[in-house]
Write a protein that holds these residues in place. Structure first.
Motif, PDB file in Angstrom:
ATOM      1  N   PRO A  32      51.937  37.566  52.063  1.00 13.46           N
ATOM      2  CA  PRO A  32      51.784  37.934  53.477  1.00 13.46           C
ATOM      3  C   PRO A  32      51.985  39.426  53.741  1.00 13.46           C
ATOM      4  CG  PRO A  32      53.019  35.896  53.283  1.00 13.46           C
ATOM      5  CD  PRO A  32      52.900  36.451  51.895  1.00 13.46           C
ATOM      6  N   ASP A  33      52.935  40.050  53.032  1.00  8.13           N
ATOM      7  CA  ASP A  33      53.136  41.485  53.226  1.00  8.13           C
ATOM      8  C   ASP A  33      51.966  42.296  52.684  1.00  8.13           C
ATOM      9  OD1 ASP A  33      55.922  42.338  54.331  1.00  8.13           O
ATOM     10  OD2 ASP A  33      56.328  40.591  53.097  1.00  8.13           O
ATOM     11  N   LEU A  34      51.347  41.805  51.612  1.00  7.00           N
ATOM     12  CA  LEU A  34      50.183  42.504  51.058  1.00  7.00           C
ATOM     13  C   LEU A  34      48.984  42.430  51.998  1.00  7.00           C
ATOM     14  CD1 LEU A  34      50.375  41.340  47.318  1.00  7.00           C
ATOM     15  CD2 LEU A  34      51.128  43.528  48.284  1.00  7.00           C
ATOM     16  N   LEU A  35      48.972  41.426  52.853  1.00  6.96           N
ATOM     17  CA  LEU A  35      47.836  41.223  53.748  1.00  6.96           C
ATOM     18  C   LEU A  35      48.102  41.677  55.182  1.00  6.96           C
ATOM     19  CD1 LEU A  35      46.679  37.665  52.565  1.00  6.96           C
ATOM     20  CD2 LEU A  35      45.560  39.857  52.110  1.00  6.96           C
ATOM     21  N   LYS A  36      49.273  42.198  55.454  1.00  7.69           N
ATOM     22  CA  LYS A  36      49.594  42.515  56.854  1.00  7.69           C
ATOM     23  C   LYS A  36      48.758  43.685  57.393  1.00  7.69           C
ATOM     24  CE  LYS A  36      53.668  45.421  55.970  1.00  7.69           C
ATOM     25  NZ  LYS A  36      55.133  45.529  56.212  1.00  7.69           N
ATOM     26  N   THR A  37      48.185  44.499  56.495  1.00 11.40           N
ATOM     27  CA  THR A  37      47.334  45.607  56.956  1.00 11.40           C
ATOM     28  C   THR A  37      45.872  45.208  57.087  1.00 11.40           C
ATOM     29  OG1 THR A  37      47.070  46.377  54.671  1.00 11.40           O
ATOM     30  CG2 THR A  37      48.860  47.341  55.966  1.00 11.40           C
ATOM     31  N   GLY A  38      45.526  43.991  56.621  1.00 12.33           N
ATOM     32  CA  GLY A  38      44.147  43.540  56.742  1.00 12.33           C
ATOM     33  C   GLY A  38      43.728  42.653  55.581  1.00 12.33           C
ATOM     34  N   PRO A  39      42.563  42.010  55.680  1.00 12.92           N
ATOM     35  CA  PRO A  39      42.091  41.081  54.637  1.00 12.92           C
ATOM     36  C   PRO A  39      41.837  41.781  53.310  1.00 12.92           C
ATOM     37  CG  PRO A  39      40.879  40.781  56.705  1.00 12.92           C
ATOM     38  CD  PRO A  39      41.658  42.044  56.848  1.00 12.92           C
ATOM     39  N   LYS A  40      41.993  41.008  52.232  1.00 14.57           N
ATOM     40  CA  LYS A  40      41.714  41.501  50.880  1.00 14.57           C
ATOM     41  C   LYS A  40      41.045  40.391  50.084  1.00 14.57           C
ATOM     42  CE  LYS A  40      45.409  44.972  50.391  1.00 14.57           C
ATOM     43  NZ  LYS A  40      45.772  45.033  51.798  1.00 14.57           N
ATOM     44  N   ASN A  41      40.312  40.780  49.039  1.00 11.21           N
ATOM     45  CA  ASN A  41      39.691  39.759  48.199  1.00 11.21           C
ATOM     46  C   ASN A  41      40.638  39.377  47.060  1.00 11.21           C
ATOM     47  OD1 ASN A  41      39.393  41.694  46.105  1.00 11.21           O
ATOM     48  ND2 ASN A  41      37.399  42.328  46.912  1.00 11.21           N
ATOM     49  N   ALA A  42      40.265  38.334  46.337  1.00  8.52           N
ATOM     50  CA  ALA A  42      41.130  37.811  45.288  1.00  8.52           C
ATOM     51  C   ALA A  42      41.322  38.822  44.162  1.00  8.52           C
ATOM     52  CB  ALA A  42      40.546  36.510  44.741  1.00  8.52           C
ATOM     53  N   ALA A  43      40.281  39.570  43.822  1.00  8.87           N
ATOM     54  CA  ALA A  43      40.383  40.529  42.719  1.00  8.87           C
ATOM     55  C   ALA A  43      41.404  41.617  43.016  1.00  8.87           C
ATOM     56  CB  ALA A  43      39.012  41.140  42.443  1.00  8.87           C
ATOM     57  N   ASP A  44      41.388  42.135  44.225  1.00  8.73           N
ATOM     58  CA  ASP A  44      42.339  43.183  44.587  1.00  8.73           C
ATOM     59  C   ASP A  44      43.774  42.652  44.579  1.00  8.73           C
ATOM     60  OD1 ASP A  44      40.331  45.019  44.849  1.00  8.73           O
ATOM     61  OD2 ASP A  44      40.140  44.784  47.024  1.00  8.73           O
ATOM     62  N   LEU A  45      43.960  41.478  45.123  1.00  9.65           N
ATOM     63  CA  LEU A  45      45.295  40.889  45.141  1.00  9.65           C
ATOM     64  C   LEU A  45      45.770  40.575  43.723  1.00  9.65           C
ATOM     65  CD1 LEU A  45      44.943  38.520  48.225  1.00  9.65           C
ATOM     66  CD2 LEU A  45      46.440  40.517  48.067  1.00  9.65           C
ATOM     67  N   ALA A  46      44.848  40.089  42.894  1.00  8.89           N
ATOM     68  CA  ALA A  46      45.194  39.756  41.511  1.00  8.89           C
ATOM     69  C   ALA A  46      45.666  40.999  40.755  1.00  8.89           C
ATOM     70  CB  ALA A  46      43.998  39.130  40.806  1.00  8.89           C
ATOM     71  N   ALA A  47      44.990  42.126  40.967  1.00  5.22           N
ATOM     72  CA  ALA A  47      45.375  43.356  40.288  1.00  5.22           C
ATOM     73  C   ALA A  47      46.753  43.830  40.748  1.00  5.22           C
ATOM     74  CB  ALA A  47      44.330  44.436  40.549  1.00  5.22           C
ATOM     75  N   MET A  56      44.220  33.530  40.334  1.00  6.64           N
ATOM     76  CA  MET A  56      44.574  34.023  41.662  1.00  6.64           C
ATOM     77  C   MET A  56      43.683  33.416  42.729  1.00  6.64           C
ATOM     78  SD  MET A  56      46.832  35.937  42.969  1.00  6.64           S
ATOM     79  CE  MET A  56      47.239  36.673  44.542  1.00  6.64           C
ATOM     80  N   ARG A  57      42.396  33.311  42.431  1.00  6.06           N
ATOM     81  CA  ARG A  57      41.467  32.742  43.406  1.00  6.06           C
ATOM     82  C   ARG A  57      41.810  31.279  43.683  1.00  6.06           C
ATOM     83  NH1 ARG A  57      37.239  34.366  41.269  1.00  6.06           N
ATOM     84  NH2 ARG A  57      36.321  32.513  40.305  1.00  6.06           N
ATOM     85  N   GLY A  67      47.179  25.889  54.933  1.00  6.77           N
ATOM     86  CA  GLY A  67      47.339  26.547  56.223  1.00  6.77           C
ATOM     87  C   GLY A  67      48.091  27.854  56.171  1.00  6.77           C
ATOM     88  N   LEU A  68      48.297  28.394  54.967  1.00  2.00           N
ATOM     89  CA  LEU A  68      49.021  29.652  54.820  1.00  2.00           C
ATOM     90  C   LEU A  68      48.107  30.866  54.952  1.00  2.00           C
ATOM     91  CD1 LEU A  68      51.187  28.620  51.731  1.00  2.00           C
ATOM     92  CD2 LEU A  68      51.940  28.732  54.119  1.00  2.00           C
ATOM     93  N   LEU A  69      46.831  30.694  54.609  1.00  2.00           N
ATOM     94  CA  LEU A  69      45.856  31.778  54.658  1.00  2.00           C
ATOM     95  C   LEU A  69      44.589  31.322  55.359  1.00  2.00           C
ATOM     96  CD1 LEU A  69      46.054  33.195  50.993  1.00  2.00           C
ATOM     97  CD2 LEU A  69      47.055  34.215  53.057  1.00  2.00           C
ATOM     98  N   ASP A  70      43.853  32.281  55.876  1.00  2.00           N
ATOM     99  CA  ASP A  70      42.488  32.060  56.359  1.00  2.00           C
ATOM    100  C   ASP A  70      41.539  32.755  55.381  1.00  2.00           C
ATOM    101  OD1 ASP A  70      43.365  30.680  58.629  1.00  2.00           O
ATOM    102  OD2 ASP A  70      43.583  32.541  59.770  1.00  2.00           O
ATOM    103  N   LYS A  71      40.303  32.246  55.281  1.00  2.00           N
ATOM    104  CA  LYS A  71      39.336  32.821  54.347  1.00  2.00           C
ATOM    105  C   LYS A  71      37.989  32.964  55.028  1.00  2.00           C
ATOM    106  CE  LYS A  71      37.281  32.051  49.749  1.00  2.00           C
ATOM    107  NZ  LYS A  71      37.191  31.119  48.583  1.00  2.00           N
ATOM    108  N   ALA A  72      37.391  34.123  54.871  1.00  2.00           N
ATOM    109  CA  ALA A  72      36.068  34.369  55.439  1.00  2.00           C
ATOM    110  C   ALA A  72      35.342  35.385  54.564  1.00  2.00           C
ATOM    111  CB  ALA A  72      36.186  34.893  56.874  1.00  2.00           C
ATOM    112  N   GLY A  73      34.145  35.005  54.099  1.00  2.00           N
ATOM    113  CA  GLY A  73      33.326  35.915  53.308  1.00  2.00           C
ATOM    114  C   GLY A  73      33.992  36.397  52.031  1.00  2.00           C
ATOM    115  N   GLY A  74      34.802  35.563  51.417  1.00  2.00           N
ATOM    116  CA  GLY A  74      35.471  35.942  50.179  1.00  2.00           C
ATOM    117  C   GLY A  74      36.726  36.772  50.375  1.00  2.00           C
TER     118      GLY A  74
END
Length: 343
Positions: A32-47, A56-57, A67-74
């Motif tokens: 959640p802290d990694l995403l608080k600035t905006g959406p990210k894809n799985a590859a960036d989060l995995a790295a 990771m995906r 219900g912990l995350l929302d997903k749109a366009g990858g």
């Protein structure tokens, strides 16, 4: 051929630990802290967290299904509930509570069958792990959830008529802090075991309420209660003693309250049929796992205890699902009259 009934429900229940472990990892990885600035894809989060992109995906998708995350366009973003409760700088950050479930509560559920066989009503003398659950670190982990309940309680019950709360078994003082922040006229005394009262003092001072909230150490079974209160709050308290002890305590509270004084119980109160709320029913088993002297009781049982102590105008209602409150008043024949205490 007879219709085949799907085993889905039993399999999903048996695999419930997979859901809890996913939630624990989600908080531990600080997604959640990694995403608080905006959406990210799985590859960036995995790295960032050093996890294989495919694993990771799958993990992130599992978090979406929970219900912990929302997903749109990858791209993944925090769901409203994660944004509210799992970002570190939020007031009601519950990462500590999840850590408690993972490290303290979860292990206690191992060998539940043996714990059920070993538990004896009212027995608080045999060896038990209660100190692990009530130690300083464990209490701090639970503070934010208790604070959340305190804030919800302040919005659901009118404390405006009272001047001094006795927060009995008040832990970190979270309930007193929330109530005093919401009601400027209130003063409170947090009464708990001496080592817990010391922890409460730290939280009270951190919130700048040292002039309005006192902390007192003692054991309600053998020590006198503090003086001069007109409302008593017992939050998640009633399983620490057996029925005779609790009834004796409620009678003592009633005798020391002034006319119009209130006694309010809050916690995992179960319905009279014992079947709901589900989380409250399960937390009664948690009491067994921790070898508590009693388990959470039903509305009718607590109502009976309050009536026996002399309280009237008793009400019970849910205020932060699934937590309920039950309250009653000390009322003389010609004194205080009950008005609507809901807000």
């Amino acid at each position: 051929m007879n219709r085949i009934i799907s085993p889905l429900e039993i399999l999903e229940t048996a695999a419930g630990f997979q859901k809890s472990q996913t939630v624990f990892a989600f908080a531990e990885l600080e997604i959640p802290d990694l995403l608080k600035t905006g959406p990210k894809n799985a590859a960036d989060l995995a790295a960032t967290v050093r996890i294989h992109p495919l694993a990771m995906r799958r993990f992130l998708d599992a978090c979406v299904t929970l219900g912990l995350l929302d997903k749109a366009g990858g791209f993944y973003s925090n769901s409203p509930i994660s944004a509210e409760y799992l970002i570190k700088d939020k007031t009601f950050y519950l990462g500590g509570q999840l850590r408690r479930y993972r490290t303290r509560s979860f292990p206690q559920w191992e060998d539940l069958t043996e714990k059920l066989r070993a538990w004896d009503y009212g027995d608080d003398k045999q060896e038990n792990p209660e100190s692990d659950d009530q130690g300083a670190e464990a209490m701090r982990e639970q503070h934010n959830l208790a604070l959340l309940h305190g804030c919800a309680l302040a919005r659901s019950f009118d404390f405006g008529r009272y001047r001094r709360i006795l927060d009995l078994g008040g832990g970190t003082g979270a309930t007193s802090i929330a109530l005093c922040q919401s009601y400027p006229q209130l003063r409170s005394v947090v009464y708990d075991l001496p080592e817990n009262a010391a922890i409460a003092r730290d939280f009270v001072e951190e919130n700048g309420l040292g002039d309005r909230i006192a902390t007192t150490g003692g054991d309600f079974r053998q020590d006198p209660l503090p003086d001069d209160f007109d409302c008593v709050v017992l939050a998640n308290f009633m399983a620490v003693a057996d029925a005779p002890e609790n009834q004796k305590l409620l009678a003592k509270i009633h005798d020391r309250l002034p006319d119009g004084g209130c006694c309010l119980l809050s916690g995992w109160i179960v319905d009279d049929d014992g079947l709901a709320p589900q989380l409250s029913v399960l937390f009664s088993l948690e009491d067994v796992c921790w070898n508590a002297p009693d388990v959470e009781r039903s509305e009718s049982v607590y109502r009976g205890w309050l009536e026996k102590a002399g309280f009237t105008g008793i009400e019970c209602r849910t205020y932060l699902e699934p937590t309920k409150m039950m309250y009653g008043f000390r009322i003389s024949d010609f004194g205080f009259r009950i008005s609507d205490c809901s807000k």
